[in-house]
Motif scaffolding. Structure first.
Motif, PDB file in Angstrom:
ATOM      1  N   HIS A 398      37.875  39.192  43.438  1.00  0.00           N
ATOM      2  CA  HIS A 398      38.128  38.707  42.078  1.00  0.00           C
ATOM      3  C   HIS A 398      39.555  38.971  41.605  1.00  0.00           C
ATOM      4  CE1 HIS A 398      33.925  37.625  41.369  1.00  0.00           C
ATOM      5  NE2 HIS A 398      33.643  38.696  42.101  1.00  0.00           N
ATOM      6  N   VAL A 399      40.000  40.207  41.761  1.00  0.00           N
ATOM      7  CA  VAL A 399      41.340  40.526  41.275  1.00  0.00           C
ATOM      8  C   VAL A 399      42.388  39.797  42.106  1.00  0.00           C
ATOM      9  CG1 VAL A 399      43.051  42.351  41.015  1.00  0.00           C
ATOM     10  CG2 VAL A 399      40.689  42.748  40.315  1.00  0.00           C
ATOM     11  N   LEU A 400      42.308  39.932  43.400  1.00  0.00           N
ATOM     12  CA  LEU A 400      43.338  39.357  44.262  1.00  0.00           C
ATOM     13  C   LEU A 400      43.341  37.835  44.208  1.00  0.00           C
ATOM     14  CD1 LEU A 400      45.450  40.206  46.488  1.00  0.00           C
ATOM     15  CD2 LEU A 400      43.711  39.529  48.126  1.00  0.00           C
ATOM     16  N   ARG A 401      42.184  37.240  44.347  1.00  0.00           N
ATOM     17  CA  ARG A 401      42.143  35.781  44.477  1.00  0.00           C
ATOM     18  C   ARG A 401      42.177  35.048  43.143  1.00  0.00           C
ATOM     19  NH1 ARG A 401      41.693  34.086  49.180  1.00  0.00           N
ATOM     20  NH2 ARG A 401      41.080  32.017  48.472  1.00  0.00           N
ATOM     21  N   LYS A 402      41.569  35.667  42.116  1.00  0.00           N
ATOM     22  CA  LYS A 402      41.489  34.927  40.850  1.00  0.00           C
ATOM     23  C   LYS A 402      42.179  35.639  39.688  1.00  0.00           C
ATOM     24  CE  LYS A 402      36.875  33.778  42.319  1.00  0.00           C
ATOM     25  NZ  LYS A 402      35.550  34.355  42.042  1.00  0.00           N
ATOM     26  N   GLY A 403      42.579  36.870  39.893  1.00  0.00           N
ATOM     27  CA  GLY A 403      43.197  37.589  38.785  1.00  0.00           C
ATOM     28  C   GLY A 403      42.197  38.010  37.732  1.00  0.00           C
ATOM     29  N   GLU A 404      40.902  38.056  38.109  1.00  0.00           N
ATOM     30  CA  GLU A 404      39.878  38.439  37.137  1.00  0.00           C
ATOM     31  C   GLU A 404      39.560  39.915  37.274  1.00  0.00           C
ATOM     32  OE1 GLU A 404      36.559  35.973  38.025  1.00  0.00           O
ATOM     33  OE2 GLU A 404      37.494  34.169  37.194  1.00  0.00           O
ATOM     34  N   PHE A 405      39.685  40.630  36.188  1.00  0.00           N
ATOM     35  CA  PHE A 405      39.421  42.069  36.234  1.00  0.00           C
ATOM     36  C   PHE A 405      38.046  42.418  35.690  1.00  0.00           C
ATOM     37  CE2 PHE A 405      43.281  44.315  37.568  1.00  0.00           C
ATOM     38  CZ  PHE A 405      44.144  43.237  37.691  1.00  0.00           C
ATOM     39  N   GLY A 406      37.356  41.456  35.109  1.00  0.00           N
ATOM     40  CA  GLY A 406      36.029  41.704  34.535  1.00  0.00           C
ATOM     41  C   GLY A 406      35.070  42.386  35.497  1.00  0.00           C
ATOM     42  N   PRO A 407      34.927  41.839  36.715  1.00  0.00           N
ATOM     43  CA  PRO A 407      33.984  42.459  37.654  1.00  0.00           C
ATOM     44  C   PRO A 407      34.316  43.914  37.960  1.00  0.00           C
ATOM     45  CG  PRO A 407      34.619  40.274  38.405  1.00  0.00           C
ATOM     46  CD  PRO A 407      35.475  40.575  37.217  1.00  0.00           C
ATOM     47  N   VAL A 408      35.595  44.222  38.086  1.00  0.00           N
ATOM     48  CA  VAL A 408      35.996  45.602  38.365  1.00  0.00           C
ATOM     49  C   VAL A 408      35.626  46.496  37.187  1.00  0.00           C
ATOM     50  CG1 VAL A 408      37.970  47.138  38.627  1.00  0.00           C
ATOM     51  CG2 VAL A 408      37.849  45.040  39.963  1.00  0.00           C
ATOM     52  N   LEU A 409      35.953  46.034  35.994  1.00  0.00           N
ATOM     53  CA  LEU A 409      35.672  46.847  34.809  1.00  0.00           C
ATOM     54  C   LEU A 409      34.176  47.054  34.642  1.00  0.00           C
ATOM     55  CD1 LEU A 409      38.235  45.661  32.138  1.00  0.00           C
ATOM     56  CD2 LEU A 409      38.421  47.391  33.892  1.00  0.00           C
ATOM     57  N   LEU A 410      33.406  46.010  34.898  1.00  0.00           N
ATOM     58  CA  LEU A 410      31.957  46.156  34.759  1.00  0.00           C
ATOM     59  C   LEU A 410      31.425  47.179  35.738  1.00  0.00           C
ATOM     60  CD1 LEU A 410      30.822  42.515  34.126  1.00  0.00           C
ATOM     61  CD2 LEU A 410      30.194  44.498  32.762  1.00  0.00           C
ATOM     62  N   LYS A 411      31.964  47.167  36.917  1.00  0.00           N
ATOM     63  CA  LYS A 411      31.426  48.052  37.939  1.00  0.00           C
ATOM     64  C   LYS A 411      31.828  49.509  37.740  1.00  0.00           C
ATOM     65  CE  LYS A 411      29.722  47.602  42.506  1.00  0.00           C
ATOM     66  NZ  LYS A 411      29.783  46.880  43.772  1.00  0.00           N
ATOM     67  N   ILE A 412      33.018  49.736  37.219  1.00  0.00           N
ATOM     68  CA  ILE A 412      33.360  51.138  37.014  1.00  0.00           C
ATOM     69  C   ILE A 412      32.650  51.695  35.796  1.00  0.00           C
ATOM     70  CG2 ILE A 412      35.509  51.178  38.296  1.00  0.00           C
ATOM     71  CD1 ILE A 412      37.008  50.871  35.755  1.00  0.00           C
ATOM     72  N   GLY A 413      31.881  50.844  35.185  1.00  0.00           N
ATOM     73  CA  GLY A 413      30.856  51.300  34.261  1.00  0.00           C
ATOM     74  C   GLY A 413      31.349  52.111  33.100  1.00  0.00           C
ATOM     75  N   GLY A 414      30.744  53.249  32.919  1.00  0.00           N
ATOM     76  CA  GLY A 414      30.940  54.105  31.761  1.00  0.00           C
ATOM     77  C   GLY A 414      32.331  54.080  31.161  1.00  0.00           C
ATOM     78  N   ALA A 415      33.310  53.929  32.009  1.00  0.00           N
ATOM     79  CA  ALA A 415      34.675  53.970  31.520  1.00  0.00           C
ATOM     80  C   ALA A 415      34.940  52.911  30.479  1.00  0.00           C
ATOM     81  CB  ALA A 415      35.635  53.792  32.672  1.00  0.00           C
ATOM     82  N   LEU A 416      34.468  51.742  30.705  1.00  0.00           N
ATOM     83  CA  LEU A 416      34.902  50.665  29.831  1.00  0.00           C
ATOM     84  C   LEU A 416      33.769  49.861  29.214  1.00  0.00           C
ATOM     85  CD1 LEU A 416      37.540  50.124  32.357  1.00  0.00           C
ATOM     86  CD2 LEU A 416      38.203  50.116  29.967  1.00  0.00           C
ATOM     87  N   ILE A 417      32.604  49.938  29.789  1.00  0.00           N
ATOM     88  CA  ILE A 417      31.514  49.221  29.147  1.00  0.00           C
ATOM     89  C   ILE A 417      31.150  49.985  27.894  1.00  0.00           C
ATOM     90  CG2 ILE A 417      29.148  48.414  29.366  1.00  0.00           C
ATOM     91  CD1 ILE A 417      29.553  48.009  32.207  1.00  0.00           C
ATOM     92  N   PRO A 418      31.015  49.307  26.791  1.00  0.00           N
ATOM     93  CA  PRO A 418      30.782  49.995  25.536  1.00  0.00           C
ATOM     94  C   PRO A 418      29.427  50.656  25.461  1.00  0.00           C
ATOM     95  CG  PRO A 418      30.685  47.634  25.256  1.00  0.00           C
ATOM     96  CD  PRO A 418      31.167  47.867  26.631  1.00  0.00           C
TER      97      PRO A 418
END
Lengths: 450, 166
Positions: A398-418
Motif C-alpha cells: 500500500h505505501v510503496l505502490r499507492k502511497g496509502e498509509f491507512g492500512p499501516v495505521l490501522l494495523k499498528i492499532g492502538g497508536a492511532l485508531i481512536p
C-alpha cells in the motif's frame, strides 16, 4: 544556577526552552559571534534569492530572549574554556563563570586546499553574512561557479539562479550523492538543468584562476575544462567547530563526543547540534549529523539535563527534505548504501518515486519524491528501529505502490485508531496488537497531549 | 476552563468515515486570512471499510517543532503546537517528522498545514459536527475522567458491549 550557552542557533534555542521548563530562576547567558538574534540558517539561500523578507529570517524574536530572561552577547567570540575554573573567556578578555556549559557552536565550512584561493569574490555559504556579501557582489556579475554538490551547494546554486546569474555546479559525484540514490538524484538533476543550472558532475576543481585585478575569473577542472566565473562559491562540506575543546580535557573525534545525556567527557559541560558527535541509531555508534531536527532535539536533551532533569537522547539519523524548483524530495535514514543484507523495493510512476530499504524485519531507509505526505510515519519506523514484520506487507503493497498509509495505521492499532482508551492516559504508546504484530513491542513512544 | 486550555481530542469509538468533520473544518477555515487557501486540520485515511482520523496531537516533545527550520511552528505556554503561517516556507521538514502524518502540504503555496485548534471559536466545528462523539474538545483530564467513568459503568452494569472489542 548559572548556564552559559556558546552558540545561538537551533541547539542553543532548544536548550534555553528546555532549561526554562525546569528552572525558572537560573541565569542563562548566550554568546554568539554573529550579530543576529537566532536566525534560520538553512534559509540563507531564500534571503539570497530574495524569496523571503529579512524579518522572516529570524528563528526566534526578541520576545524569546525576554520571556526566557536570556542575557545575550552578540557579535562576540568565545576564546577559550577553562574547565577547571569553570569559566569561559570572551574576546575582550571578559570572563563568564558557569555552573553548566553548553557548546553549540555548530559547523564551519571546510575550505579545500586549492591553488589560487587568494583571489577575490570567493565565498563560502553557511552564514547570513555570507548571503549578504554574495548578494552585494552579485549585483554586477553574470557567471558563478558553485563547487560542491551537497545541500549547501545546491541551495547556493538555487539562490544565485533566482538572482538571474548563470550558475554552474561542479560536484565530485552526483548532486546530493550522499543522500539520494541514482533515480531520485537523476530526477533532481533534471529539475536543475531544466531551470537553467549547468551541471558538471563527477568533476573536481584543480585550480582557481584570477584576472589581472585579482578577481576570480575561472576554475580549472580535472578534465581541463575551464568554466568562467566572476563568483566562486565553495561548498564542499562542513565540519564541526570544535576549536573550543582544544586545550581542554573535552574529548573529540570528528565532533565533540557526548554521552546519551549530551554531556561531554567533562562533567557539567554539554555539547549539542552540528558540533556534537552523538548516538546514531542506524549504526549504533556516534556520528556528527548536521541537521536541524537533531540539533534542536539534542539541545533540548542537554537543556533538561543541565537544569537537573534526567533525559537520554534517543539517537539520531540522517534525513532531509528539500524542494528543488517545485519537486519535493524526502530522504530518510540509510537509503543509499547498499549491501546484500538489504532488501530494496522501489516504485516509480512519472514524477512519483518511492523507495523503501529493509534490513530483515526493520525499515532502515526511505526515499519519497513528489508524493511526500505522511513521510513522518516512515521516519518513526526507521528511527525507532521497530520490528515491522507485522506491517511489512502493508508497507510494500500500500505505501510503496499507492502511497496509502491507512492500512499501516490501522494495523499498528492502538497508536492511532481512536478506539484506544490508552490514548487518554498515556499518550500514544504505539503498540502493535500482539496477535497482529511483533508481540506488543512499542513501535514508538511519543508523549502526546491528545 | 478557558477555550485556550481545551484541546480537540480523539476519543474512544469507531469512526464511520462520514467526513462531516472535514466538511466543517474546510468551511470554518477556508479563506480565513491565514494566508492559506485550503486548510484541512483532519484527514481521514481509509482501508476497506475502516477509517483512521488523523489530527494533530500537540506532542510534548513535538517532532515538528524540532524540525521546523523557519521557527514558524512552536509550542506555546498552554501546551499547544501553534503555527505562524506567514513564516512557513514549505520546507516539509515537519511532514518528514510528524509520526502521525497530521501535517498536510498545500501545493503551490509552500505551506505545511495542520490543525490549529480553532481557538477563535467557542467550540471547534469539527467536534461539533462529529455525530459519533469521537471528536471532542475539552480539558484532557476531564475527558479522560469521563471516559473512565463510562468504562466503569459499562463494566459494573454489563450494559453496552464494549465497541472496542471488535
Amino acid at each position: 544556577m548559572r548556564y552559559v550557552i556558546v552558540g545561538n542557533s537551533y541547539a542553543g534555542v532548544g536548550a534555553v526552552e528546555a532549561i526554562r521548563e525546569i528552572d525558572r530562576e537560573g541565569d542563562i547567558t548566550m554568546i554568539s559571534d554573529e550579530p543576529y538574534l537566532a536566525y534560520a540558517r538553512p534559509l540563507i539561500s531564500y534571503a539570497l534569492g530574495g524569496r523571503i523578507p529579512s524579518r522572516n529570517m529570524y528563528y526566534r524574536n526578541e520576545g524569546f530572549y525576554r520571556k526566557n530572561r536570556v542575557r545575550l552577547f552578540l557579535g562576540k567570540r568565545t576564546m577559550a574554556i577553562r574547565s577547571r575554573a569553570r569559566q569561559v573567556l570572551l574576546e575582550d578578555d571578559q570572563v563568564l563563570e558557569y555552573d553548566r556549559l553548553l557548546i553549540s557552536t555548530g559547523g564551519e565550512p571546510f575550505i579545500p586546499p586549492l591553488k589560487g584561493l587568494d583571489a577575490r569574490n570567493i565565498f563560502s555559504f553557511t552564514k547570513w553574512d555570507d548571503a549578504k556579501r554574495i548578494k552585494r557582489t552579485a549585483r554586477d556579475k553574470r557567471k558563478v561557479v558553485v563547487y560542491g554538490g551537497g545541500l549547501i551547494g545546491l541551495k547556493a546554486a538555487e539562490g544565485l539562479n533566482d538572482l538571474g546569474l548563470e550558475v554552474t555546479m561542479v560536484a565530485r559525484r552526483r548532486i546530493l550523492a550522499a543522500a539520494l540514490d541514482e533515480v531520485s538524484g537523476g530526477m533532481l538533476e533534471k529539475r536543475l538543468r531544466d531551470n537553467g543550472i549547468t551541471l558538471r558532475t563527477g568533476r573536481t576543481v584543480k585550480e582557481v584562476r584570477c584576472d589581472g585585478r585579482g578577481d576570480v575569473c575561472e576554475v580549472v577542472l580535472d578534465n581541463e575544462r575551464r568554466p568562467r566565473c566572476e563568483i566562486l562559491i565553495l561548498a564542499v562540506g562542513t565540519r564541526p567547530r570544535t576549536e573550543l575543546a582544544k586545550n581542554t580535557p573535552i574529548r573529540t573525534n570528528k565532533g565533540i563526543l557526548v554521552d546519551r545525556r549530551m554531556m561531554t567527557s567533562v562533567k557539567d559541560i554539554y555539547a549539542a547540534g552540528d558540533v556534537a558527535e552523538a548516538h546514531n541509531v542506524l549504526n549504533n555508534g556516534d556520528s556528527v549529523i548536521a541537521i536541524v531536527p537533531l540539533a534542536y532535539e539534542q539541545g533540548r536533551v542537554a537543556g533538561h539535563n543541565m537544569a537537573g532533569g534526567h533525559r537520554l537522547y534517543s539517537g539520531g539519523m540522517g534525513m532531509n527534505a528539500v524542494t528543488v524548483y517545485g519537486l519535493p524530495i524526502v530522504t530518510i535514514g540509510s537509503a543509499n548504501q547498499m549491501d546484500d543484507t538489504r532488501e530494496v523495493r522501489t516504485f516509480r510512476k512519472g514524477n512519483i518515486y518511492r523507495k523503501l530499504v529493509f534490513e530483515g524485519n526493520r525499515l532502515v531507509g526511505a526515499v519519497l519524491v513528489s508524493a511526500i505526505d505522511y513521510a513522518g510515519i516512515l521516519t518513526r519506523f526507521i528511527r525507532s528501529r521497530a520490528d515491522i514484520a507485522g506491517i511489512k506487507r502493508e508497507l510494500t503493497e500500500h505505501v510503496l505502490r499507492k502511497g496509502e498509509f491507512g492500512p499501516v495505521l490501522l494495523k499498528i492499532g492502538g497508536a492511532l485508531i481512536p478506539c484506544s482508551s490508552g490514548v487518554y492516559e498515556h499518550g500514544i504508546d504505539g503498540r502493535v496488537p500482539p496477535e497482529k504484530g511483533n508481540g506488543g513491542k512499542a513501535l514508538w513512544n511519543i508523549k502526546a497531549n491528545v | 476552563m478557558s477555550r485556550k486550555d481545551a484541546k480537540v481530542s480523539l476519543g474512544p469509538g469507531v469512526c464511520d468515515g462520514c467526513g462531516k468533520c472535514i466538511e466543517a473544518c474546510l468551511k470554518a477555515n477556508t479563506g480565513t486570512g491565514r494566508g492559506v487557501r485550503k486548510v484541512v486540520g483532519i484527514k481521514l485515511l481509509k482501508h476497506g471499510s475502516a477509517y483512521v482520523p488523523v489530527i494533530c496531537r500537540n506532542c510534548e516533545d513535538a517532532p515538528c517543532v524540532a524540525a521546523c527550520m523557519s521557527g514558524c511552528r512552536q509550542r506555546n505556554g498552554k501546551g499547544r503546537v501553534m503555527t505562524d503561517y506567514t513564516r512557513c516556507i514549505g520546507c516539509w521538514m515537519c511532514i518528514m517528522n510528524c509520526p502521525f502524518g497530521a501535517i498536510e502540504r498545500v501545493e503551490g503555496e509552500h505551506v505545511a498545514v495542520k490543525c490549529e485548534g480553532c481557538l477563535d471559536r467557542d467550540f471547534p466545528p469539527c467536534a461539533a459536527a462529529c455525530e459519533r462523539g469521537l471528536l471532542d474538545c475539552g480539558d484532557i483530564q476531564d475527558l479522560a475522567r469521563a471516559e473512565r467513568k463510562r468504562a466503569a459503568v459499562r463494566f459494573l452494569t454489563g450494559e453496552g458491549k464494549d465497541i472496542r472489542a471488535k
